[in-house]
Design a protein around this motif. Structure first.
Motif, PDB file in Angstrom:
ATOM      1  N   ALA A 188      -3.378   1.269  -7.354  1.00 18.59           N
ATOM      2  CA  ALA A 188      -3.543   2.718  -7.250  1.00 18.59           C
ATOM      3  C   ALA A 188      -3.084   3.415  -8.531  1.00 18.59           C
ATOM      4  CB  ALA A 188      -2.775   3.253  -6.045  1.00 18.59           C
ATOM      5  N   PHE A 216       0.408   9.584  -7.273  1.00 22.14           N
ATOM      6  CA  PHE A 216      -0.232  10.574  -8.139  1.00 22.14           C
ATOM      7  C   PHE A 216       0.190  10.295  -9.573  1.00 22.14           C
ATOM      8  CE2 PHE A 216      -1.035  12.900  -4.323  1.00 22.14           C
ATOM      9  CZ  PHE A 216      -2.218  13.567  -4.599  1.00 22.14           C
ATOM     10  N   SER A 230      -5.678   5.424 -10.876  1.00 17.58           N
ATOM     11  CA  SER A 230      -5.429   6.844 -11.104  1.00 17.58           C
ATOM     12  C   SER A 230      -5.234   7.156 -12.587  1.00 17.58           C
ATOM     13  CB  SER A 230      -4.209   7.293 -10.316  1.00 17.58           C
ATOM     14  OG  SER A 230      -4.442   7.159  -8.937  1.00 17.58           O
ATOM     15  N   LYS A 273       0.851  -1.186   0.000  1.00 10.54           N
ATOM     16  CA  LYS A 273       0.000   0.000   0.000  1.00 10.54           C
ATOM     17  C   LYS A 273       0.889   1.238   0.000  1.00 10.54           C
ATOM     18  CE  LYS A 273      -4.092  -1.948   2.097  1.00 10.54           C
ATOM     19  NZ  LYS A 273      -5.057  -1.869   3.207  1.00 10.54           N
ATOM     20  N   ARG A 274       0.670   2.094  -0.991  1.00 12.42           N
ATOM     21  CA  ARG A 274       1.453   3.322  -1.154  1.00 12.42           C
ATOM     22  C   ARG A 274       0.557   4.427  -1.696  1.00 12.42           C
ATOM     23  NH1 ARG A 274       7.365   2.731  -1.934  1.00 12.42           N
ATOM     24  NH2 ARG A 274       7.881   0.832  -0.813  1.00 12.42           N
ATOM     25  N   GLY A 275       0.923   5.664  -1.401  1.00 10.56           N
ATOM     26  CA  GLY A 275       0.278   6.804  -2.026  1.00 10.56           C
ATOM     27  C   GLY A 275       0.836   6.977  -3.429  1.00 10.56           C
ATOM     28  N   GLY A 283      -4.805  11.152  -7.861  1.00 12.40           N
ATOM     29  CA  GLY A 283      -4.155  10.061  -7.170  1.00 12.40           C
ATOM     30  C   GLY A 283      -4.677   9.857  -5.767  1.00 12.40           C
ATOM     31  N   TYR A 284      -3.887   9.151  -4.995  1.00 12.49           N
ATOM     32  CA  TYR A 284      -4.202   8.822  -3.610  1.00 12.49           C
ATOM     33  C   TYR A 284      -3.054   9.315  -2.735  1.00 12.49           C
ATOM     34  CZ  TYR A 284      -7.679   5.620  -5.544  1.00 12.49           C
ATOM     35  OH  TYR A 284      -8.755   5.091  -6.206  1.00 12.49           O
ATOM     36  N   PRO A 285      -3.259  10.362  -1.944  1.00 11.36           N
ATOM     37  CA  PRO A 285      -2.166  10.864  -1.108  1.00 11.36           C
ATOM     38  C   PRO A 285      -1.835   9.926   0.053  1.00 11.36           C
ATOM     39  CG  PRO A 285      -4.150  12.144  -0.713  1.00 11.36           C
ATOM     40  CD  PRO A 285      -4.443  11.195  -1.847  1.00 11.36           C
ATOM     41  N   ARG A 286      -2.770   9.080   0.403  1.00 13.52           N
ATOM     42  CA  ARG A 286      -2.538   8.137   1.507  1.00 13.52           C
ATOM     43  C   ARG A 286      -2.450   6.713   0.967  1.00 13.52           C
ATOM     44  NH1 ARG A 286      -4.672  10.324   6.932  1.00 13.52           N
ATOM     45  NH2 ARG A 286      -4.673  12.536   6.443  1.00 13.52           N
ATOM     46  N   PRO A 287      -1.748   5.854   1.654  1.00 11.25           N
ATOM     47  CA  PRO A 287      -1.578   4.468   1.184  1.00 11.25           C
ATOM     48  C   PRO A 287      -2.804   3.608   1.470  1.00 11.25           C
ATOM     49  CG  PRO A 287      -0.386   4.791   3.231  1.00 11.25           C
ATOM     50  CD  PRO A 287      -0.942   6.136   2.845  1.00 11.25           C
ATOM     51  N   VAL A 288      -3.823   3.730   0.632  1.00 16.49           N
ATOM     52  CA  VAL A 288      -5.065   2.989   0.835  1.00 16.49           C
ATOM     53  C   VAL A 288      -5.213   1.788  -0.102  1.00 16.49           C
ATOM     54  CG1 VAL A 288      -6.314   4.950   1.796  1.00 16.49           C
ATOM     55  CG2 VAL A 288      -6.357   4.545  -0.659  1.00 16.49           C
TER      56      VAL A 288
END
Length: 74
Positions: free
Chosen positions: A69, A44, A73, A40-42, A58-63
């Motif tokens: 991701a 963009f 994105s 799991k990583r953030g 993107g995802y700024p948090r590792p979800v």
């Protein structure tokens, strides 16, 4: 932080994901990737056209796992 090789793989994945979606309207399944892409990583993803920024998402948090991701994105 990704290594240079992992970074190149990330860019290739984003490009493949975008092309795959444009052709099939389905999300690409990131398979056979280096182990970091299952962590799991953030992330963009930015799109440029003729040197101009066309979009960034993107995802700024590792979800999500990094590979998923990136695909989502892109």
């Amino acid at each position: 932080m990704l290594t240079v090789d992992e970074g190149r793989a990330a860019v290739r994945l984003a490009r493949r994901a975008l092309a795959h979606y444009m052709e099939t309207k389905e999300a690409l399944a990131p398979e056979g990737m280096q182990p970091v892409f299952s962590q799991k990583r953030g992330v963009f993803v930015t799109l440029h056209e003729d040197g101009d920024l066309r979009g960034c998402i993107g995802y700024p948090r590792p979800v999500l796992p990094l590979g998923r991701a990136i695909v989502d994105s892109a």
